[in-house]
Design an enzyme around this catalytic site. Structure first.
Site, PDB file in Angstrom:
ATOM      1  N   HIS A 497     -14.582 -48.162 -12.604  1.00 21.01           N
ATOM      2  CA  HIS A 497     -15.026 -48.966 -13.499  1.00 21.01           C
ATOM      3  C   HIS A 497     -16.473 -48.585 -13.618  1.00 21.01           C
ATOM      4  O   HIS A 497     -17.341 -48.614 -14.672  1.00 21.01           O
ATOM      5  CB  HIS A 497     -14.992 -50.684 -12.585  1.00 21.01           C
ATOM      6  CG  HIS A 497     -16.178 -51.323 -13.221  1.00 21.01           C
ATOM      7  ND1 HIS A 497     -15.471 -52.563 -13.766  1.00 21.01           N
ATOM      8  CD2 HIS A 497     -17.353 -51.818 -13.196  1.00 21.01           C
ATOM      9  CE1 HIS A 497     -16.440 -53.316 -14.052  1.00 21.01           C
ATOM     10  NE2 HIS A 497     -17.609 -52.925 -13.927  1.00 21.01           N
ATOM     11  N   GLU A 498     -17.199 -48.381 -12.259  1.00 26.55           N
ATOM     12  CA  GLU A 498     -18.824 -47.673 -12.476  1.00 26.55           C
ATOM     13  C   GLU A 498     -18.738 -46.683 -12.956  1.00 26.55           C
ATOM     14  O   GLU A 498     -19.751 -46.504 -13.807  1.00 26.55           O
ATOM     15  CB  GLU A 498     -19.183 -47.760 -11.102  1.00 26.55           C
ATOM     16  CG  GLU A 498     -19.213 -48.886 -10.161  1.00 26.55           C
ATOM     17  CD  GLU A 498     -20.085 -50.319 -10.847  1.00 26.55           C
ATOM     18  OE1 GLU A 498     -20.931 -50.165 -11.883  1.00 26.55           O
ATOM     19  OE2 GLU A 498     -19.717 -51.370 -10.552  1.00 26.55           O
ATOM     20  N   HIS A 501     -19.547 -47.248 -16.715  1.00 24.91           N
ATOM     21  CA  HIS A 501     -20.570 -47.790 -16.979  1.00 24.91           C
ATOM     22  C   HIS A 501     -21.393 -46.350 -17.242  1.00 24.91           C
ATOM     23  O   HIS A 501     -22.304 -46.181 -18.098  1.00 24.91           O
ATOM     24  CB  HIS A 501     -21.111 -48.537 -16.014  1.00 24.91           C
ATOM     25  CG  HIS A 501     -20.979 -49.957 -15.949  1.00 24.91           C
ATOM     26  ND1 HIS A 501     -21.081 -50.749 -17.087  1.00 24.91           N
ATOM     27  CD2 HIS A 501     -20.477 -50.949 -15.078  1.00 24.91           C
ATOM     28  CE1 HIS A 501     -20.511 -52.166 -16.845  1.00 24.91           C
ATOM     29  NE2 HIS A 501     -20.554 -51.802 -15.361  1.00 24.91           N
ATOM     30  N   HIS A 504     -21.105 -44.436 -20.284  1.00 24.66           N
ATOM     31  CA  HIS A 504     -21.835 -45.343 -21.496  1.00 24.66           C
ATOM     32  C   HIS A 504     -23.135 -44.883 -21.521  1.00 24.66           C
ATOM     33  O   HIS A 504     -24.006 -44.712 -22.644  1.00 24.66           O
ATOM     34  CB  HIS A 504     -21.712 -46.973 -21.342  1.00 24.66           C
ATOM     35  CG  HIS A 504     -22.065 -47.675 -22.400  1.00 24.66           C
ATOM     36  ND1 HIS A 504     -21.782 -49.043 -22.427  1.00 24.66           N
ATOM     37  CD2 HIS A 504     -22.140 -47.504 -23.736  1.00 24.66           C
ATOM     38  CE1 HIS A 504     -22.297 -49.525 -23.361  1.00 24.66           C
ATOM     39  NE2 HIS A 504     -22.372 -48.651 -24.378  1.00 24.66           N
TER      40      HIS A 504
END
Length: 713
Positions: A497-498, A501, A504
């Site tokens: 998940h991180e 990020h 991105h």
């Protein structure tokens, strides 16, 4: 934990005995935060930065920013996109650089001195921001360019920057009277101070508690790794022969999941859920009540019905009504499944010969028993296949297969803590994309949870790409003895998940830093992170990276099948506790009347109104709801489920072709990861998917298809 504070006067005296008070330019030259970062890739020179550097650096950076803004205001030239909008975009670069380092450390490696600086500087930073956005002469220039927008030859990204800049001034009160501007400044200053205090109180309460076990029999049921970690924690506290459990998630959650001693489960649970609610110096009840009311007052001053209306105007959802619509669609099926799960737990309690009613501190314990009974799956069976290094290799492998991106560890580079690892990120042609810091383990100087942040955003400068520097911070299970860090499945998905990020931020390809990477609405920013989670548990991908840390054996098909079969197990609880927190957030911020009385009573009434069962509490109770009262998610905690609709639908695009289909991956990169906030989020999503998202994949993923719901977001 304290940084060493150097005596600057002593150092100067050693060089020049005639002066113990350096002149201003000498102070600046001595402050590493105010100099160019002459380090590999321009990362912060952490080894040179000390506590006493922060406050003067922030003050000097604010002064420089004020001078840059004054130059724009005092320009004799007619306002243009270049001399006003782009000039504003470039202004404040020093302040951004300094404050990012400071606030990153305040979250990941803080101490008493840094926390005091944060409290002292919060109203000053608020005042500085207000002095710019409420500057009438500056807004006049911005509005002049905005009014000309139809006649200007702007490309889409320039048009987006102009719109964002103009709206920021309007939403910050630029159209208010001078009297109301003064009211707004006072409100903003108080909000900034209370926000900092709320988060510091949660950290203090989390660090203050220890469950000390001195009877080995009380460790019954606990996995060996957790016992070993608790023993190490006790030894650090010079408590030989004892075991220490804390409120860090990597300690408290497995304790609640496995400890046979119900009384100890109750003790640690009550400490966890009472953080910020103990009537002591760290109590958050009055702080959050003030915050909710100040936010409402500010929103109404700016012409909005509620704080939620103000916040959501700039989101994908647009209105509180749209958010409630989605949450209510999901609440009924989630609660229905949760009630079935609660019944199963109560039946197991009864079958064991007990007469007590299931309490919240029983849920994880009995849910784990049911999981083992129903699916023959003990999460401890999985840990040996999820060493931190192995999971890291899996994250890197997925990234390389999808986008050709590789990572190379950098050893000789400044870092803010010895546990931090740093990597250069390279594109498929070997070109430099950016740098990523990774900080995995809990410590007293770090707040709980997991997050991604940036030390530098991507932008274009003089025709060249300025590469981003990002960081992911987690609180994973630490290595113990001769064992490496062995993660839970939840921690594995958190890593993916991180890192989503981080991608991105790292893959951003835009012109303006304020539109780069994660500079998107809250309910869109979770799409890149949550879509990455899907690869973590895919059977094909698990076979690629989940290896036993001792034998090198690939995770067996039988174990993967158990994970797959249990995939929707517990989703009633997980979704309900999350939705409860999302609704609680909105109940605080969609109010038109001031919040009066006890916030615990408000929370209780709020949860009774939606029918939350007694065995479950919101994922975050009010007094430690950092996302909402110390972070940027007020009126936006729903974002994870909104993005969940997006990510579940987006992953279907890969499932419909191939998990690593290059056409799909490149479309996601070009239309989502690289574009930042340069277009409306739904436009970006439709550019990738060819249509708006469908809610059905999310319902199927969570096993919540029992109640008919609307098919569109």
């Amino acid at each position: 934990m304290q940084f060493r504070i150097l005596n600057l006067c002593f150092l100067v005296t050693a060089i020049a005995v005639w002066s113990c008070e350096p002149k201003q330019n000498e102070k600046q030259s001595m402050n590493p935060l105010l100099q160019e970062f002459n380090t590999p890739f321009g990362v912060p020179p952490f080894e040179k930065i000390h506590n006493q550097h922060f406050e003067p650096a922030i003050n000097e950076a604010m002064k420089v920013h004020e001078e840059e803004v004054a130059a724009i205001v005092n320009s004799k030239e007619e306002p243009t996109f270049s001399n006003t909008i782009e000039a504003l975009e470039s202004a404040g670069e020093l302040l951004t650089r300094v404050s990012r380092v400071f606030y990153a450390l305040n979250s990941a490696h803080t101490n008493d001195s840094i926390q005091q600086i944060a409290r002292d500087m919060a109203p000053e930073m608020s005042r500085h921001s207000d002095d710019i956005t409420l500057n009438a002469a500056l807004f006049e220039r911005v509005k002049s360019v905005w009014d000309q927008k139809e006649s200007l030859d702007l490309n889409p990204e320039q048009a987006r920057l102009l719109e964002k800049t103009y709206k920021q001034f309007v939403r910050s009160g630029a159209n208010l009277s001078e009297e109301k501007k003064d009211q707004l400044k006072a409100i903003n200053g108080e909000i900034s101070t209370l926000t900092v205090q709320f988060g510091q109180n949660v950290l203090a309460e989390t660090n203050a508690y220890q469950l000390v076990v001195d009877n080995e029999a009380d460790l019954s049921g606990l996995p060996e790794g957790l016992i070993s970690a608790a023993k190490s924690a006790a030894e650090k506290e010079e408590m030989e022969g004892k075991w220490v459990f804390t409120l860090a998630n990597s300690s408290v959650m497995p304790f609640l999941q496995y400890a046979d001693n119900r009384e100890l489960r109750r003790q640690i649970w009550e400490a966890y859920m009472k953080r910020g609610d103990n009537g002591n110096e760290f109590d958050n009840k009055e702080i959050l009540r003030k915050l909710a009311n100040l936010r409402a007052e500010r929103a109404q001053l700016l012409g909005y019905e509620t704080h939620a209306h103000y916040v959501l105007e700039e989101s994908m959802a647009k209105t509180p009504e749209n958010v409630y619509n989605l949450l209510n669609q999901l609440w009924e099926p989630a609660l229905e499944v949760a009630k079935v799960e609660a019944y199963d737990i109560q039946e197991m309690i009864k079958n064991e010969g007990h007469s007590f009613e299931a309490a919240p501190y029983d849920w994880r314990y009995y849910a784990e028993k049911i999981r083992q009974e129903r699916f023959d799956l003990d999460e401890e069976q999985l840990r040996p296949y999820f060493s931190l290094d192995g999971v890291r290799d899996g994250v890197f492998m997925v990234t390389q297969k999808l986008w050709g991106v590789t990572l190379k560890e950098i050893k000789d580079i400044p870092r803010y803590h010895e546990e931090v690892t740093v990597y250069e990120v390279l594109d498929n042609d070997g070109s430099h994309l950016g740098v990523i810091y990774m900080d995995f383990f809990p410590r007293a100087s770090k707040r709980g949870g997991a997050w991604m942040t940036s030390f530098r955003s991507q932008k274009m400068e003089d025709g060249k790409r300025v590469a981003p520097i990002v960081s992911i911070v987690c609180n994973f299970t630490k290595p113990t003895g001769d064992k490496p860090a062995l993660l839970t499945l939840d921690e594995v998905t958190t890593y993916f998940h991180e890192f989503g990020h981080a991608l991105h931020g790292l893959l951003s390809q835009v012109n303006y830093g304020s539109l780069a990477g994660t500079s998107v609405p809250r309910d869109f920013v979770e799409l890149p992170s949550q879509v990455m989670e899907n690869w973590a548990e895919d059977p094909l991908v698990l076979k690629m990276y989940a290896k036993n840390y001792q034998t090198g054996e690939t995770i067996p098909d039988a174990l993967i099948e158990k994970i797959k079969r249990s995939g929707t197990f517990g989703q009633g609880f997980a979704t309900t506790e999350y939705l409860a927190a999302s609704l609680l957030d909105l109940h605080y911020h969609a109010r038109t009347e001031p919040l009066e009385g006890d916030v615990n009573a408000f929370e209780k009434k709020s949860m009774e109104a939606v029918g939350l069962i007694d065995e479950i509490i919101p994922r975050y109770r009010s007094t430690y709801f950092n996302h909402v009262f110390a972070g940027g998610y007020s009126s936006g905690y729903y974002s994870y489920i909104w993005s969940g609709v997006l990510d579940s639908d987006a992953y279907q695009a890969f499932k419909e072709t191939d998990l690593f289909d290059q056409a799909t991956a490149q479309s996601f990169r070009k239309n989502i990861l690289e574009r930042g906030g340069t277009q409306e989020p739904m436009e970006l999503y439709v550019n990738f998917r060819g249509r708006e998202p469908d809610i059905e994949p999310l319902l199927k993923k969570r096993g919540l298809q029992r109640v008919p719901v609307d098919r569109k977001l």
